[in-house]
Scaffold this active site. Structure first.
Site, PDB file in Angstrom:
ATOM      1  N   ASN A 282      -0.655   0.533   2.225  1.00  8.13           N
ATOM      2  CA  ASN A 282      -1.248   1.209   1.068  1.00  8.13           C
ATOM      3  C   ASN A 282      -0.500   0.952  -0.234  1.00  8.13           C
ATOM      4  O   ASN A 282      -0.809   1.537  -1.261  1.00  8.13           O
ATOM      5  CB  ASN A 282      -1.382   2.718   1.323  1.00  8.13           C
ATOM      6  CG  ASN A 282      -0.040   3.390   1.515  1.00  8.13           C
ATOM      7  OD1 ASN A 282       0.952   2.733   1.788  1.00  8.13           O
ATOM      8  ND2 ASN A 282      -0.011   4.694   1.385  1.00  8.13           N
ATOM      9  N   CYS A 283       0.470   0.037  -0.217  1.00  6.65           N
ATOM     10  CA  CYS A 283       1.242  -0.319  -1.415  1.00  6.65           C
ATOM     11  C   CYS A 283       0.446  -1.331  -2.245  1.00  6.65           C
ATOM     12  O   CYS A 283      -0.003  -2.345  -1.728  1.00  6.65           O
ATOM     13  CB  CYS A 283       2.578  -0.926  -0.992  1.00  6.65           C
ATOM     14  SG  CYS A 283       3.528  -1.647  -2.347  1.00  6.65           S
ATOM     15  N   ASN A 284       0.276  -1.039  -3.524  1.00  6.89           N
ATOM     16  CA  ASN A 284      -0.489  -1.930  -4.395  1.00  6.89           C
ATOM     17  C   ASN A 284       0.118  -3.324  -4.495  1.00  6.89           C
ATOM     18  O   ASN A 284      -0.601  -4.323  -4.541  1.00  6.89           O
ATOM     19  CB  ASN A 284      -0.637  -1.333  -5.796  1.00  6.89           C
ATOM     20  CG  ASN A 284      -1.605  -0.171  -5.812  1.00  6.89           C
ATOM     21  OD1 ASN A 284      -2.504  -0.088  -4.973  1.00  6.89           O
ATOM     22  ND2 ASN A 284      -1.421   0.735  -6.744  1.00  6.89           N
TER      23      ASN A 284
ATOM     24  N   VAL B 297       1.915  -4.841  -2.200  1.00  4.37           N
ATOM     25  CA  VAL B 297       1.631  -5.509  -0.927  1.00  4.37           C
ATOM     26  C   VAL B 297       0.182  -5.995  -0.921  1.00  4.37           C
ATOM     27  O   VAL B 297      -0.105  -7.130  -0.510  1.00  4.37           O
ATOM     28  CB  VAL B 297       1.917  -4.578   0.279  1.00  4.37           C
ATOM     29  CG1 VAL B 297       1.398  -5.172   1.571  1.00  4.37           C
ATOM     30  CG2 VAL B 297       3.412  -4.301   0.379  1.00  4.37           C
ATOM     31  N   LYS B 298      -0.733  -5.155  -1.389  1.00  2.47           N
ATOM     32  CA  LYS B 298      -2.147  -5.553  -1.439  1.00  2.47           C
ATOM     33  C   LYS B 298      -2.339  -6.800  -2.301  1.00  2.47           C
ATOM     34  O   LYS B 298      -3.069  -7.720  -1.927  1.00  2.47           O
ATOM     35  CB  LYS B 298      -3.007  -4.408  -1.972  1.00  2.47           C
ATOM     36  CG  LYS B 298      -3.147  -3.251  -1.002  1.00  2.47           C
ATOM     37  CD  LYS B 298      -3.945  -2.118  -1.634  1.00  2.47           C
ATOM     38  CE  LYS B 298      -3.978  -0.899  -0.736  1.00  2.47           C
ATOM     39  NZ  LYS B 298      -4.644   0.237  -1.372  1.00  2.47           N
TER      40      LYS B 298
END
Length: 118
Positions: A9-11, A13-14
């Site tokens: 859910n880390c931006n 990481v996305k």
């Protein structure tokens, strides 16, 4: 095969996963929240990047620590203990291949260079 370490859910990481997918780079995802991380793995990364680079002092998890807890992180041993206890404090994503750190965080220019060789 690359391994991407992070939390889903880390931006950041996305963004990194989107970039890897767009460029057809295959990887396995290691979710810190579900799988944790070993002290040995953190020690290996610290030897390559320096422990300071691994601790995300700009993130929410670090900022939520009280001043005394932050002050205790003065060396690799204390940093590794903190990162094992609170995996969200690890800068992410961290990408490795063959036990070598390829990327830490996400910067498109750095990814262009790191992944152009495959």
């Amino acid at each position: 095969m690359y391994t991407v370490y992070g939390i889903p859910n880390c931006n950041t990481v996305k963004k990194a996963l989107d970039w890897l997918n767009l460029h057809g780079i295959q990887y396995e995802f290691h979710d810190y929240k579900k799988k944790g991380i070993t002290a040995d793995k953190l020690g290996s990364w610290a030897a390559q990047t320096g422990w300071e680079a691994l601790v995300n002092k700009k993130g929410t998890t670090w900022r939520q620590l009280d001043a005394a807890a932050q002050a205790e992180v003065t060396g690799e041993k204390a940093a590794i203990a903190l990162m094992q206890e609170k995996t969200s404090v690890i800068k992410r994503p961290l990408i490795e291949k063959n036990n070598k750190v390829v990327a830490l965080g996400f910067e498109e220019d750095a990814y262009q260079k790191a992944f152009q060789k495959g």
